[in-house]
Design a protein around this motif. Structure first.
Motif, short mmCIF file in Angstrom:
data_model
loop_
_atom_site.label_atom_id
_atom_site.label_comp_id
_atom_site.label_asym_id
_atom_site.label_seq_id
_atom_site.Cartn_x
_atom_site.Cartn_y
_atom_site.Cartn_z
N LEU A 68 59.43 -6.12 26.55
CA LEU A 68 60.35 -5.48 27.50
C LEU A 68 60.05 -5.82 28.95
O LEU A 68 60.98 -5.94 29.77
CB LEU A 68 60.31 -3.96 27.32
N LEU A 69 58.78 -5.96 29.29
CA LEU A 69 58.40 -6.10 30.70
C LEU A 69 57.78 -7.45 31.03
O LEU A 69 57.51 -7.73 32.20
CB LEU A 69 57.42 -4.98 31.09
N GLY A 70 57.52 -8.25 29.99
CA GLY A 70 56.91 -9.55 30.23
C GLY A 70 55.44 -9.46 30.61
O GLY A 70 54.87 -10.43 31.13
N TYR A 71 54.81 -8.31 30.34
CA TYR A 71 53.40 -8.13 30.70
C TYR A 71 52.50 -8.64 29.58
O TYR A 71 52.64 -8.24 28.43
CB TYR A 71 53.11 -6.65 30.97
N VAL A 72 51.59 -9.53 29.93
CA VAL A 72 50.66 -10.11 28.97
C VAL A 72 49.25 -9.68 29.34
O VAL A 72 48.81 -9.91 30.48
CB VAL A 72 50.76 -11.65 28.93
N VAL A 73 48.53 -9.05 28.42
CA VAL A 73 47.18 -8.58 28.71
C VAL A 73 46.19 -9.73 28.65
O VAL A 73 46.40 -10.74 27.98
CB VAL A 73 46.75 -7.47 27.73
N ASP A 74 45.10 -9.57 29.35
CA ASP A 74 44.01 -10.53 29.34
C ASP A 74 43.28 -10.45 28.00
O ASP A 74 43.27 -9.41 27.34
CB ASP A 74 43.06 -10.22 30.50
N SER A 75 42.64 -11.54 27.62
CA SER A 75 41.90 -11.56 26.35
C SER A 75 40.77 -10.53 26.35
O SER A 75 40.41 -9.98 25.30
CB SER A 75 41.32 -12.96 26.09
N LEU A 76 40.22 -10.22 27.52
CA LEU A 76 39.16 -9.22 27.58
C LEU A 76 39.70 -7.82 27.28
O LEU A 76 38.96 -6.95 26.81
CB LEU A 76 38.48 -9.23 28.95
N THR A 77 40.98 -7.59 27.55
CA THR A 77 41.58 -6.31 27.18
C THR A 77 41.60 -6.15 25.67
O THR A 77 41.30 -5.08 25.13
CB THR A 77 43.01 -6.20 27.74
N ILE A 78 41.97 -7.23 24.97
CA ILE A 78 41.95 -7.19 23.50
C ILE A 78 40.53 -6.97 23.00
O ILE A 78 40.29 -6.16 22.09
CB ILE A 78 42.51 -8.51 22.93
N LEU A 79 39.57 -7.67 23.61
CA LEU A 79 38.17 -7.48 23.22
C LEU A 79 37.73 -6.05 23.48
O LEU A 79 37.01 -5.45 22.67
CB LEU A 79 37.29 -8.45 24.01
N GLY A 80 38.18 -5.48 24.61
CA GLY A 80 37.83 -4.09 24.91
C GLY A 80 38.37 -3.14 23.87
O GLY A 80 37.67 -2.21 23.44
N LEU A 81 39.62 -3.35 23.44
CA LEU A 81 40.22 -2.49 22.41
C LEU A 81 39.44 -2.59 21.10
O LEU A 81 39.16 -1.58 20.45
CB LEU A 81 41.68 -2.88 22.18
N VAL A 82 39.07 -3.80 20.71
CA VAL A 82 38.30 -3.99 19.48
C VAL A 82 36.94 -3.30 19.59
O VAL A 82 36.44 -2.69 18.63
CB VAL A 82 38.14 -5.49 19.19
N THR A 83 36.34 -3.38 20.77
CA THR A 83 35.03 -2.74 20.98
C THR A 83 35.14 -1.23 20.90
O THR A 83 34.28 -0.55 20.32
CB THR A 83 34.46 -3.14 22.35
N ILE A 84 36.21 -0.66 21.47
CA ILE A 84 36.43 0.78 21.38
C ILE A 84 36.62 1.20 19.91
O ILE A 84 36.07 2.20 19.46
CB ILE A 84 37.65 1.19 22.22
N LEU A 85 37.40 0.42 19.17
CA LEU A 85 37.59 0.70 17.75
C LEU A 85 36.27 0.62 16.99
O LEU A 85 36.01 1.45 16.11
CB LEU A 85 38.59 -0.30 17.16
N ALA A 86 35.43 -0.35 17.34
CA ALA A 86 34.12 -0.46 16.69
C ALA A 86 33.27 0.78 16.98
O ALA A 86 32.56 1.27 16.10
CB ALA A 86 33.40 -1.72 17.18
N GLY A 87 33.36 1.29 18.21
CA GLY A 87 32.62 2.51 18.54
C GLY A 87 33.07 3.68 17.70
O GLY A 87 32.26 4.46 17.20
N PHE A 88 34.39 3.82 17.52
CA PHE A 88 34.91 4.89 16.67
C PHE A 88 34.43 4.71 15.23
O PHE A 88 34.05 5.68 14.56
CB PHE A 88 36.44 4.88 16.72
N ALA A 89 34.45 3.46 14.74
CA ALA A 89 34.03 3.20 13.36
C ALA A 89 32.56 3.56 13.15
O ALA A 89 32.18 4.07 12.09
CB ALA A 89 34.27 1.73 13.02
N VAL A 90 31.72 3.32 14.16
CA VAL A 90 30.30 3.66 14.05
C VAL A 90 30.12 5.18 13.99
O VAL A 90 29.39 5.71 13.15
CB VAL A 90 29.51 3.07 15.23
N ILE A 91 30.83 5.89 14.86
CA ILE A 91 30.70 7.34 14.90
C ILE A 91 31.22 7.98 13.62
O ILE A 91 30.63 8.93 13.08
CB ILE A 91 31.45 7.90 16.12
#
Length: 355
Positions: free
Chosen positions: A272-295
């Motif tokens: 809708l907006l043409g906004y493309v996130v940086d690859s580090l944003t994707i890495l950050g999301l995966v890291t947050i998910l990993a933190g939830f999985a550990v807890i």
């Protein structure tokens, strides 16, 4: 016939999960779009005022009680209204003045991790284990990766916006933990309605204190579409799906919706907006998910162990629609990230802090 076969096959949960993730993931982008036309606190307050009235009408149909009757129930309403609706959405909406919806959704996905951390600090039975600390650290690292995806990430506005959204996640986590000891007997639909209305009132009172005016609202088709979508789809419709999925799958699986939301927000922002996130944003999301999985590793393991049995077992038709007179009780909760009172259908045990 088709719906019954779908739920018996075990894909019904996946369908509900996907629809819920779409409803809440797109809400971050809808907020970003609507803020072009409506001041943030007025926007959030009007949204939850209308949604609260609709949910109140729904509660009148499916429950036998429409108001709190004792101190504990009023405290539950107050905590949910202030923290889960008012404070969370005030910080989220103001934060989205400075950061895109995709970034906001990713930062807000730390709410379940923060909930575990605050529960460990406040509730003796949920002391955070060493693995839980690792999960919390992973979540914080993920936020840092999202906030600083490139040298431009040092921009003051990005840091301010991400900080406000992170504050929203903290408010939600604190509210969730404070609500846990308040095991009120108020039907959950009624609690949800009152929380929305109390939160809306606080937001609307806060709007003029922030200098917002109704005269600043630019009523356009886009603004009306954003408001209608957020009110009817992301709030009311998603609220119904949320409790149906909780009845079927339990809170640990539903908490995973929070990690599908950023993926939806990223995709919709791009379309809708043409906004493309940086690859580090994707890495950050995966890291947050990993933190939830550990807890939550032990609960997730139990979910995976039960899954084959659940797929083989015919699933009952959703109780909410077939049993409208059934009264559910509010209880402790997993965190979620958009607009409602969480609910936990799993018992809290002394070792739950290790989950």
């Amino acid at each position: 016939m088709i719906r019954r076969a779908l739920f018996r096959s075990g894909y019904g949960d996946l369908v509900l999960f996907s629809i819920l993730a779409i409803c809440w993931g797109t809400s971050f982008v809808a907020i970003e779009i609507g803020l072009e036309y409506v001041p943030p606190l007025l926007f959030a307050g009007l949204r939850y005022g209308v949604a609260g009235l609709i949910v109140f009408g729904y509660a009148a149909v499916v429950t036998d009680r429409l108001r709190p009757v004792d101190r504990t129930e009023w405290l539950s309403v107050g905590v949910a209204g202030l923290f889960l609706i008012a404070f969370y959405h005030a910080l989220l909406y103001v934060g989205e003045l400075y950061v895109p919806g995709a970034i906001a959704a990713t930062v807000a996905s730390t709410a379940p991790i923060l909930t575990a951390a605050f529960a460990g600090a406040i509730l003796p039975r949920e002391r955070l284990s060493s693995a839980g600390v690792v999960g919390l650290v992973l979540g914080l690292i993920g936020v840092v990766a999202v906030v600083r995806p490139s040298p431009a990430g040092l921009d003051t506005e990005l840091l301010l916006g991400a900080g406000l959204v992170f504050g929203a996640a903290i408010a939600f986590a604190v509210g969730t933990v404070l609500a846990r000891p308040l095991d009120a007997g108020l039907p959950l639909e009624t609690l949800q309605a009152w929380a929305m209305l109390v939160g809306a009132a606080v937001l609307l009172v806060g709007a003029p204190l922030r200098g917002e005016s109704v005269a600043a609202i630019d009523v356009t088709p886009t603004a009306l579409l954003s408001f209608t979508y957020l009110t009817l789809v992301s709030s009311v419709f998603a609220f119904l799906l949320y409790f149906q999925l909780l009845d079927r799958s339990g809170p640990t699986q539903v908490a995973l919706v929070g990690y599908a939301e950023p993926a939806v927000a990223i995709g919709v922002s791009w379309v809708l907006l043409g906004y493309v996130v940086d690859s580090l944003t994707i890495l950050g999301l995966v890291t947050i998910l990993a933190g939830f999985a550990v807890i939550k590793r032990r609960r997730l393991a139990r979910v995976l162990e039960r899954r084959p049995e659940m797929l083989r077992r015919p699933t009952a038709v959703i109780r909410t629609l077939r049993n409208p007179t059934e009264t559910r009780r509010s209880s402790p909760a997993e965190a979620r990230t958009d607009g409602g009172v969480p609910r936990d259908t799993e018992a809290v045990s002394p070792e739950s802090s290790a989950d």
